[in-house]
Design a protein around this motif. Sequence first.
Motif, short mmCIF file in Angstrom:
data_model
loop_
_atom_site.label_atom_id
_atom_site.label_comp_id
_atom_site.label_asym_id
_atom_site.label_seq_id
_atom_site.Cartn_x
_atom_site.Cartn_y
_atom_site.Cartn_z
N GLN A 260 45.38 -52.21 37.81
CA GLN A 260 44.35 -51.70 38.71
C GLN A 260 44.59 -52.24 40.19
N ASP A 263 47.74 -50.27 41.25
CA ASP A 263 47.18 -48.83 41.58
C ASP A 263 46.38 -48.75 43.08
N TYR A 273 45.90 -46.98 36.61
CA TYR A 273 44.80 -47.41 35.90
C TYR A 273 44.24 -47.06 34.74
#
Length: 462
Positions: A260, A263, A273
Amino acid sequence: MAKTLKEAPITTANARSKLGEGEYARRLDAEAAVWYRKGKRGGVWFARWRNKGHGANYKQAPIGPANDVNDKPAEGLFTFLQAERLARHIVEQARQEAKAAADGPPLTVRLAIEAYIADRDARESRRKGREVRSDAGQRLSRYVTGQDKRGKQQAVPAAPLADVTLHTLKESDLLTWLAGLPGAVKATTKQRLVNDLKAALNATYAANRDRLDATLPAIIKHGLKKPGNGHHDGDDVASVARDNQILTDAQVGLLISVAQEIDAEQGWDGDLYRLVVVLAATGARFSQIARMRVGDVQRSQGRLLVPVSRKGKGGKSGSTPVPVGKDVLDALLPSTTGRKNDEPLLERWRHKQVTGEIGKWEKTDRGAWHSPSELQRTWDAMRERAGMPDVIPYALRHSSIVRGIRANLPIRLVAALHDTSVAMIERHYGRFIADGLDELAARAVVPLVPQDSGARVVPLRN
């Protein structure tokens, strides 16, 4: 030949000693015989035959000098039984070659592989919507048929196996090729290579059964046994690799968090993600995840429908329902909201270099993921940040399987959820199954022996 051939007593040295100079025969079949030619200095054996359906001319081939002293094997001399056996082999091989020549160009291992590669390349190109070269083609070219110099890759010569004709293929040809593979080849790569070669040979046999001997499938089967079944310890190596890739729930969560972060930093717009989340939640293969559609997210039922793998024989279809948590379904909301059910669930941006600016790229359009290689560079950054330098994407699948085993789910259910077989689960994850069974057995243990509380036991009278 069957009507005019006059057989003679040539089966023993004593019988041959009573014959005068000349040629004498014993029939092998209606069109073939083993012959004995006696001269002043001794006798010799030879075979004479006619290829059925391929002309009326007889052919012959020498076998060797006869042992006219006794009927025991001797170096450089042949008894009747030895000569008969060799004659049958000569005739059978000659007839096979004549039949193969009459049926067209001889089928070789190379031709079988080239046909198989063409089929695999076409199949992969249809799936991905563009011309691609299959992994099978790369492996077989590198280790069997050879390949020309390509870029920085050096030319690789073909293996001797490539030019062996299928009607003369022997188990020893395949075993010799297996033994000659470089020791640096990984066990998993070697297994895939063997599977590809076996599939290529079997496919050619299936398409040319009228031209090839019925024993060829058995030769292929026994000559290409799975690595580890008497050839090398490939299976043991593969199992150890799986053990080293079992992650805890905390480690899986860390990889998702890192995905995440990267990303957001690299402008993936959530694509990276969501891909990692689905891989971790389902334990499915990348090729299955890439084929998921928006309609495969069933939020009301709390599950995802994962397309079945294309591994194995036959055309498989359908999906496997895999339960997932609300957190996973929430993470996928941006991929499902306002989109049609038949659109790819997981997509990513395509980029092109900005004209005239070196090192600068711009987004062009979006499309489904195609290959695990698209994840490789970013995955390297993920595992470095997570402090897990050896972890591979497939570790998410291994960990999902072990998670189900440790939760004491039936092995058949674990296999079904991960689109594999019970035998494969037991083979590669047996240690975790044993641990789970130990825990179950321990729960069934109850105290049976009375405990001494320290007080004196006084028997009661009736």
